[in-house]
Scaffold this motif. Sequence first.
Motif, short mmCIF file in Angstrom:
data_model
loop_
_atom_site.label_atom_id
_atom_site.label_comp_id
_atom_site.label_asym_id
_atom_site.label_seq_id
_atom_site.Cartn_x
_atom_site.Cartn_y
_atom_site.Cartn_z
N LEU A 211 0.83 -1.11 0.03
CA LEU A 211 -0.11 0.07 0.10
C LEU A 211 0.80 1.40 0.02
O LEU A 211 0.46 2.35 -0.12
N VAL B 111 2.80 6.11 -3.51
CA VAL B 111 1.58 5.12 -3.54
C VAL B 111 0.91 5.34 -4.82
O VAL B 111 0.82 6.60 -5.45
N LEU C 1 2.20 9.07 4.88
CA LEU C 1 0.96 8.23 4.71
C LEU C 1 -0.38 9.13 4.74
O LEU C 1 -1.39 8.56 4.12
N ASN C 2 -0.28 9.88 5.60
CA ASN C 2 -1.60 10.70 5.94
C ASN C 2 -1.85 11.48 4.72
O ASN C 2 -3.10 11.83 4.45
N PHE D 14 -1.93 10.26 1.67
CA PHE D 14 -2.62 9.23 0.76
C PHE D 14 -3.87 8.74 1.68
O PHE D 14 -4.96 8.21 0.82
N TYR D 15 -3.78 8.31 2.77
CA TYR D 15 -4.81 7.80 3.38
C TYR D 15 -5.24 8.58 4.69
O TYR D 15 -4.89 8.27 5.99
N PHE E 70 -6.59 7.12 8.18
CA PHE E 70 -6.49 5.73 8.47
C PHE E 70 -5.90 5.43 9.58
O PHE E 70 -5.87 4.35 10.42
N LEU F 74 -3.14 -0.56 7.16
CA LEU F 74 -3.88 0.09 6.14
C LEU F 74 -4.52 -1.12 5.37
O LEU F 74 -5.59 -0.77 4.73
N SER F 75 -3.98 -2.29 5.20
CA SER F 75 -4.76 -3.24 4.32
C SER F 75 -5.93 -3.65 5.17
O SER F 75 -6.75 -4.01 4.35
N GLU G 128 -7.74 -1.62 7.03
CA GLU G 128 -8.74 -0.53 6.80
C GLU G 128 -9.38 -0.65 5.33
O GLU G 128 -10.37 -0.04 5.21
N LYS G 129 -8.62 -0.99 4.49
CA LYS G 129 -9.11 -1.01 3.05
C LYS G 129 -9.97 -1.88 2.65
O LYS G 129 -10.94 -1.74 1.72
#
Lengths: 533, 533
Positions: free
Chosen positions: A405, A433, A459-460, A462-463, A466, A528-529, A531-532
């Motif tokens: 991710l 990403v 990361l924040n 992109f996600y 999350f 993340l995975s 949450e996806k």
Amino acid sequence: MKPIFLYDTTLRDGTQCENISFSARVKLKVALMLDDLCIHFIDGGWPGSNPRDMHFFNLAKDPEFKNAKITAFGATRKPHINVEDDANIKALLSSAAPCVAIFGKTWDFHVKDIMKNSEKENLSMISESVSFLKANDKTVIYDAEHFFDGFRSNKEYALETLFCAAKSCADFLVLCDTNGGWLPFDIEKAVLDTTVFFNKKYSSGELAKIPEIGIHTHNDSGMAGANTISAVRAGATMVHGTINGYGERCGNADLISIIPVLQLKMGYDCMSTKNLKKLQKCSRFVSEIANMIPANNRPFVGKSAFAHKGGIHVSAVMKNPSAYEHIDPEKVGNSRRVLISDLSGKSNVEYKGRELGIDFDSKKVKSSDIVSKIKSLEEDGFQFDLADGSFKILMEKLTKQFKPLFELKSFMVTIIKEKDRACTSQATIKISVEGKEKITVAEGHGPVSALDNALRKALNKFYPDFLEKTSLVDFKVRVIDGREGTNAKVRLIIESRDEDEIWSTIGVSEDLIEASWQALSDSLQYKLSKEKK
Amino acid sequence: MKPIFLYDTTLRDGTQCENISFSARVKLKVALMLDDLCIHFIDGGWPGSNPRDMHFFNLAKDPEFKNAKITAFGATRKPHINVEDDANIKALLSSAAPCVAIFGKTWDFHVKDIMKNSEKENLSMISESVSFLKANDKTVIYDAEHFFDGFRSNKEYALETLFCAAKSCADFLVLCDTNGGWLPFDIEKAVLDTTVFFNKKYSSGELAKIPEIGIHTHNDSGMAGANTISAVRAGATMVHGTINGYGERCGNADLISIIPVLQLKMGYDCMSTKNLKKLQKCSRFVSEIANMIPANNRPFVGKSAFAHKGGIHVSAVMKNPSAYEHIDPEKVGNSRRVLISDLSGKSNVEYKGRELGIDFDSKKVKSSDIVSKIKSLEEDGFQFDLADGSFKILMEKLTKQFKPLFELKSFMVTIIKEKDRACTSQATIKISVEGKEKITVAEGHGPVSALDNALRKALNKFYPDFLEKTSLVDFKVRVIDGREGTNAKVRLIIESRDEDEIWSTIGVSEDLIEASWQALSDSLQYKLSKEKK
């Protein structure tokens, strides 16, 4: 089979070991494990001596101990005061432990030359302390400190101190080789003499019952185990010791070795066959929690205890294991190590695969290939039973189901120290990403924290949200093989949590930052995975 | 005092230990050290089994062994061949060792089920092999493999195998507990029965003399030491073992513990009082050369063997050491140590101060002030019982006797990672010594290793050769309270050693690099100040 009462003092004598110190919460963890092993008495420490131990007894009031009696340790009252005024004795009562162990002086030299006490007052201290605790409904274990040295120096007085405790109805009288200098045949003789003494006292009507005798040894002559079993042969029914023999100086008697000797070789009943199989796990658990390197050569449970190196030995063992093995290793939860085929462990991997929803057949992946990959990583120091999060990611990778991710492009961590000022750490990270890049920088308390902060910041983008509820709850570093000094390989475990789950990830490297990165990126990938989905 | 013959097999059985391997030259070093210790027989290995061992025997021809007989190890001849044609036996002769040890089968189960041999042929193999070697002017030691298991299974046959060796004039008959499963009282009984057997054979004229009996034990039940001394009590005069008990599975009998027990506690004559004092050095020397971490809790010689932590113990030992010490540590080259911890009080600190030559009175420092400073550092996570080196420096600082041998101006550590490639670490450091500055840069496996390398490089300019023999032997990181995630405070301990000492230093910080710096700089400061004296 004759029953033996096991008394574990890892939480007290064990912490006298040079490199061991337990917090109250860690003590509770160990106590619950010992209870599960069906140890009969768990010595939790000395509530009168320090606040940490009192804290433990407070914590220990809540959980239910199914098998063990929690025991508080202390001493006989101080000279020339009333027993009910003694702070130490009061602390024993307020610990609320159902059992108390108190030590008293046996050796005339200690009474007179060290304590500057009279022999008579010492006897009163023993009688009154035991009686008072019995009157308060405690199971009372009387530890005769330096019993054997006292017995050698002044046999009559040593036995008199024991007799005082017995008359006051102590439940167990424990003979201690406090300095650890005795040898097994001498121990056996002294214990026999003691049992003869009590049999006489009982026959003459001076005692209502023959007291149970315990044995407490230290390993200063390398004889703690032999001394313990010799005392049991001579009639002792309670065995004191610690897990892995941890203890001051050269350590205490090692319950992990003594239990199988008593049970498998001498016909005593210490615990069930099922519990005996937990010994290896229990030994590892305590060494891990004490942050001590497990001794590979530890009898019965060590990694090398049933390892065969020489060619002649290996081929003989293949014909018949008893050619070079004194017991079946499985009885104590250990296993033989020869060249192990990749078949072993397959069923575990398949079971775990199913648990994670991985169908090996449809993916055309052989579980034996996965086993051999795992074994080779474990050779390198990974330990997947400690890191479920990383294990899931590894399984995804091995079955080609892994979807990264985020991708690391690069990072740089800089730590600067100027004179006496504290270090400052800064991390710059670039990730991508789905082809889009992001570069961020962050500070932190140390390099790992800076890297963690920078990665989250990136990361924040992109996600968003999350990771908001994700925090790191634990962080463990362990040097796998310390002999390489600062080049040693470390194993790093990170425990993370969100609102409804806790997961662990692992990194292994000679480079602490590399290991941190592995564990950190696995942890956030895992989250993340999740949450996806 | 009754003399004991010591037989060391560190160079053969010791190398069966999982992590030990010696080159021929290293073996020679160890052999010369053992000779200096006045070990009577040094088992150099199996010349028939591998070229390295043959190389050792070639090397061992040159130096003069003043006290020890170099011994070559092998087996009885193979079944159904002439003894003089046996390659193994020929290799024993060509080793030129003055003494040979050969093992033979004692246990009927091994003879029949493992070797698929006949009991009769096995007896011929023993007789002929011993006779042939005696005819070649060798001192012959006959090792009865699995003697005790054989004795239990078929006593008559087991004794018959020994009798064959005795009739063929073997100089020593060694009873082996090859699988390490026996217990001391059973060993004692079996050895006694064996001596009775030989006394009868002698009385009846079947033997010209009563053979000398040896004992060879393994530690699979944690009883190797006890089994050895029990056999000696029953009449054995030769003791087999290895330095530090190194050996396969759970190890062999540890000569380092057994010698002082026999000598100081049982009245046997193993070696001179002067040589006894070399035991600690010898133990350290072999652990160093084998690259094994020295066991702190090793009886007699371990770093913790005479270390006192609890306050009560310390104050008693100050009155009279025999209060908590089974022997005088100096007899085996060891010394008393007092540990500092939150369990202990003023008396420990005062004792420790005296040990370090600090006079509190003249320095106008109250020991109670020092105790409260230590307690507050311990609250912060320092643990000085783990770090004697840092404690010494702290005491010097608190009593204003500290002389820094270098000063940090600044350092910078950079860690870079590019995609999947491993991290690289680089450290730049600037220090000054007496006003002169030096700046250096170095790489390393991770940031701590890079910092270590850079600092040594810089110090080398000012103190050439001072650090040459210093190496880091252990490196431990422990998160004090893991609940803060990557902000957790860590305690880092570094154990360093030179040729004659091991010392530990500590660092505590939320920043791993800061903690590493503290421990690292303390360690090198400690060493430099030692060298300066």
